[in-house]
Design a protein around this motif. Structure first.
Motif, mmCIF file in Angstrom:
data_model
loop_
_atom_site.group_PDB
_atom_site.id
_atom_site.type_symbol
_atom_site.label_atom_id
_atom_site.label_comp_id
_atom_site.label_asym_id
_atom_site.label_seq_id
_atom_site.Cartn_x
_atom_site.Cartn_y
_atom_site.Cartn_z
ATOM 1 N N MET A 1 -25.800 24.517 -2.263
ATOM 2 C CA MET A 1 -25.142 25.826 -2.216
ATOM 3 C C MET A 1 -23.696 25.692 -1.753
ATOM 4 O O MET A 1 -23.403 24.950 -0.812
ATOM 5 C CB MET A 1 -25.922 26.740 -1.255
ATOM 6 C CG MET A 1 -25.480 28.192 -1.266
ATOM 7 S SD MET A 1 -26.557 29.167 -0.182
ATOM 8 C CE MET A 1 -28.114 29.066 -1.091
ATOM 9 N N LYS B 1 -20.003 26.881 -0.082
ATOM 10 C CA LYS B 1 -19.762 27.398 1.267
ATOM 11 C C LYS B 1 -19.764 28.926 1.323
ATOM 12 O O LYS B 1 -20.254 29.516 2.300
ATOM 13 C CB LYS B 1 -18.441 26.857 1.806
ATOM 14 C CG LYS B 1 -17.213 27.261 1.009
ATOM 15 C CD LYS B 1 -15.950 26.684 1.613
ATOM 16 C CE LYS B 1 -14.720 27.115 0.810
ATOM 17 N NZ LYS B 1 -13.481 26.552 1.397
ATOM 18 N N LEU C 1 -30.479 25.016 -1.000
ATOM 19 C CA LEU C 1 -29.638 25.165 0.175
ATOM 20 C C LEU C 1 -28.629 24.029 0.285
ATOM 21 O O LEU C 1 -27.468 24.250 0.631
ATOM 22 C CB LEU C 1 -30.502 25.224 1.438
ATOM 23 C CG LEU C 1 -29.775 25.673 2.711
ATOM 24 C CD1 LEU C 1 -29.204 27.068 2.548
ATOM 25 C CD2 LEU C 1 -30.708 25.614 3.902
ATOM 26 N N ASN D 1 -23.097 24.601 9.264
ATOM 27 C CA ASN D 1 -23.658 25.893 8.856
ATOM 28 C C ASN D 1 -25.064 25.735 8.280
ATOM 29 O O ASN D 1 -25.961 26.536 8.561
ATOM 30 C CB ASN D 1 -22.750 26.556 7.822
ATOM 31 C CG ASN D 1 -21.455 27.078 8.419
ATOM 32 O OD1 ASN D 1 -21.349 27.249 9.633
ATOM 33 N ND2 ASN D 1 -20.465 27.315 7.583
ATOM 34 N N ARG D 2 -25.255 24.705 7.477
ATOM 35 C CA ARG D 2 -26.580 24.467 6.896
ATOM 36 C C ARG D 2 -27.584 24.129 7.998
ATOM 37 O O ARG D 2 -28.728 24.614 7.984
ATOM 38 C CB ARG D 2 -26.500 23.328 5.878
ATOM 39 C CG ARG D 2 -27.785 23.135 5.067
ATOM 40 C CD ARG D 2 -27.658 21.951 4.126
ATOM 41 N NE ARG D 2 -26.537 22.115 3.212
ATOM 42 C CZ ARG D 2 -25.490 21.296 3.175
ATOM 43 N NH1 ARG D 2 -25.406 20.280 3.995
ATOM 44 N NH2 ARG D 2 -24.517 21.510 2.302
ATOM 45 N N LYS E 1 -25.300 34.260 3.081
ATOM 46 C CA LYS E 1 -26.683 34.275 3.561
ATOM 47 C C LYS E 1 -26.716 34.327 5.088
ATOM 48 O O LYS E 1 -27.541 35.037 5.677
ATOM 49 C CB LYS E 1 -27.423 33.029 3.057
ATOM 50 C CG LYS E 1 -27.677 33.019 1.561
ATOM 51 C CD LYS E 1 -28.354 31.743 1.116
ATOM 52 C CE LYS E 1 -29.826 31.708 1.503
ATOM 53 N NZ LYS E 1 -30.639 32.673 0.760
ATOM 54 N N GLN F 1 -19.675 23.111 6.480
ATOM 55 C CA GLN F 1 -20.849 23.327 5.641
ATOM 56 C C GLN F 1 -22.057 22.571 6.190
ATOM 57 O O GLN F 1 -23.185 23.064 6.171
ATOM 58 C CB GLN F 1 -20.551 22.893 4.200
ATOM 59 C CG GLN F 1 -21.633 23.208 3.196
ATOM 60 C CD GLN F 1 -21.689 24.674 2.803
ATOM 61 O OE1 GLN F 1 -21.209 25.550 3.518
ATOM 62 N NE2 GLN F 1 -22.283 24.953 1.659
ATOM 63 N N LEU G 1 -23.441 30.227 1.063
ATOM 64 C CA LEU G 1 -24.171 29.980 2.304
ATOM 65 C C LEU G 1 -23.696 30.922 3.405
ATOM 66 O O LEU G 1 -24.510 31.470 4.162
ATOM 67 C CB LEU G 1 -24.005 28.528 2.740
ATOM 68 C CG LEU G 1 -24.690 28.143 4.059
ATOM 69 C CD1 LEU G 1 -26.186 28.448 4.010
ATOM 70 C CD2 LEU G 1 -24.462 26.664 4.375
ATOM 71 N N TYR H 1 -28.393 27.439 9.781
ATOM 72 C CA TYR H 1 -29.166 28.386 8.979
ATOM 73 C C TYR H 1 -30.621 27.960 8.907
ATOM 74 O O TYR H 1 -31.531 28.794 9.005
ATOM 75 C CB TYR H 1 -28.569 28.479 7.574
ATOM 76 C CG TYR H 1 -29.270 29.501 6.706
ATOM 77 C CD1 TYR H 1 -28.978 30.860 6.822
ATOM 78 C CD2 TYR H 1 -30.230 29.114 5.782
ATOM 79 C CE1 TYR H 1 -29.627 31.807 6.039
ATOM 80 C CE2 TYR H 1 -30.887 30.046 4.991
ATOM 81 C CZ TYR H 1 -30.586 31.389 5.126
ATOM 82 O OH TYR H 1 -31.240 32.315 4.361
ATOM 83 N N ARG H 2 -30.867 26.657 8.732
ATOM 84 C CA ARG H 2 -32.243 26.173 8.642
ATOM 85 C C ARG H 2 -33.010 26.403 9.937
ATOM 86 O O ARG H 2 -34.230 26.565 9.920
ATOM 87 C CB ARG H 2 -32.246 24.678 8.298
ATOM 88 C CG ARG H 2 -31.947 24.388 6.828
ATOM 89 C CD ARG H 2 -31.816 22.907 6.576
ATOM 90 N NE ARG H 2 -31.722 22.620 5.141
ATOM 91 C CZ ARG H 2 -31.260 21.502 4.630
ATOM 92 N NH1 ARG H 2 -30.820 20.546 5.431
ATOM 93 N NH2 ARG H 2 -31.222 21.319 3.324
#
Length: 438
Positions: free
Chosen positions: A397, A399, A394, A104-105, A405, A101, A402, A108-109
């Motif tokens: 959020m 897993k 975000l 992944n965050r 998304k 996570q 996210l 994504y950002r």
């Protein structure tokens, strides 16, 4: 006092969500090869070839007080941009969802590309079998037919059996490899409950409220119960993957590609540990998660805000190592001897890296934990009816949300024209050498 509180709140918001201001771009961009009967010799061959890559792996710094968590000492002096190409080998029941996570965050950002399968089904304990590059390529999400043979990706964060050759073929060149291990006793107990190993026990034993007694009974006839559990899982009588029986023994070593025919061979395990030392840049330890994250942050040139986390799967209750009788804990370690050997080695390796981190480690750790506590208090809903602040969306959020998304964004890239028109980039962004993908 009020002014100080406002400043503190502003700092938290800035640190946690400052990553949203980043719009880094990037081009859209082994199960291991079957072992022959000369298994140990094959490992030695891999070990020899891996030695040629030493310049790209963790290298001790001549100054023991200087930070050394990098592939080369040159990296220490030139650590300016965050590392964005990472293959994360996710280990079953080792706290791996929390770390995935975080990654992944981060991706994504920054609008990074993810190596993902088209047929992923969330919540189905998905494990991607990477037997060959060609088999994997035809099932990748976000890849156009025109780029089928040459697309490479920034991030990989799913469960798989480690196959270095295949993952290398699909990741950006020079990607960092990281993974996580957990104390084999805690990991086995967690798997015992999560995968419902007790279903293989006699009905009267299943009804016992004490998980300790269920585990004790399971180890009276572990081979028989494991075979019975495998039959139950394959017949679909419990809500787990048909391959869940593989996680009954040495599952961490299995996830990292070790040949289970040699799981009781101490020499073979040692040889494989030498291979992993060469091929994997960092092994985090779940039992020292915060400390591991700090080491990872320094190695990847990330900000402290990038490693903040909300514990995943925290609602499930599992016994801890300390709550088990000593004889059962000893039996679990012996049953999972390959995992125990792996864990003991890489736990020592982590603490060596911590000792090489530098004199600021304790203060950095305290700062990180203080920030983490503040962020959790700010962003975590205190009840079902609580509203999450907009700037927490975000970070708080879960897993699955996210990943939805991430998959939706990557699908849009797949459907876009191969050469879409590029929007004009502002002069300020040009000065910062920031590229934007539209």
């Amino acid at each position: 006092m009020m002014r100080r509180s406002k400043c503190r709140a502003a700092a938290i918001t800035s640190i946690v969500f400052g990553g949203l201001l980043y719009q880094y771009s990037s081009k859209w961009s082994h199960q291991l090869t079957a072992y022959t009967s000369e298994y140990v010799q094959d490992l030695r061959t891999r070990k020899h070839h891996a030695g040629a890559e030493d310049a790209y792996r963790t290298t001790p710094h001549p100054n023991p007080k200087a930070p050394t968590i990098s592939r080369t000492t040159e990296h220490i002096d030139t650590c300016q941009l965050p590392v964005t190409n990472i293959a994360y080998l996710k280990i079953h029941k080792a706290g791996s969802s929390t770390l995935s996570q975080v990654i992944n965050r981060f991706g994504y950002r920054r609008n990074l590309s993810f190596l993902l399968p088209k047929d992923f089904q969330r919540g189905k304990r998905y494990m991607w079998n990477m037997n060959s590059t060609d088999e994997v390529r035809i099932n990748i999400l976000g890849i156009s037919p025109a780029n089928l043979s040459n697309s490479r990706y920034n991030l990989f964060t799913l469960h798989t059996t480690y196959n270095r050759r295949v993952i290398d073929d699909l990741m950006q060149p020079g990607s960092r490899y990281i993974t996580i291990l957990r104390d084999p006793v805690d990991q086995f107990v967690s798997a015992f409950g999560y995968y419902d190993f007790s279903r293989s026990l006699p009905y009267t034993e299943q009804k016992k409220s004490s998980k300790t007694e269920q585990i004790r009974e399971w180890f009276r006839h572990p081979h028989d119960y494991r075979r019975k559990y495998g039959d139950i899982a394959r017949k679909g009588k419990i809500s787990v993957s048909p391959e869940s029986y593989l996680f009954c023994r040495n599952s961490q070593a299995r996830d990292l590609g070790f040949d289970m025919e040699h799981e009781r061979n101490v020499s073979a395990i040692s040889e494989y540990i030498d291979v992993l030392n060469k091929e994997i840049d960092l092994v985090l330890i779940m039992d020292h998660f915060d400390e591991s994250l700090l080491v990872m942050q320094k190695m990847l040139c990330w900000e402290m805000s990038d490693i903040l986390y909300f514990p995943e799967n925290r609602g499930r209750r599992h016994m801890k190592n300390s709550s088990l009788p000593g004889d059962i804990a000893h039996t679990i370690r012996d049953w999972n001897s390959a995992d125990q050997q792996l864990y003991a080695h890489f736990n020592r390796t982590l603490w060596r890296k911590i000792s090489e981190y530098g004199p600021s480690f304790e203060s950095d750790l305290n700062s990180f934990r203080s920030l983490l506590k503040d962020v959790i208090q700010t962003c975590r809903p205190h009840s079902q009816n609580s509203t999450i602040p907009d700037n927490c969306e975000l970070s708080a959020m879960d897993k699955n949300a996210l990943m939805d998304k991430i998959r939706q964004r990557q699908k849009l890239h797949q459907e876009a024209p191969d050469n879409p028109p590029r929007k004009k980039i502002s002069s300020n962004l040009r000065k910062k050498n920031v590229t934007m993908i539209h």
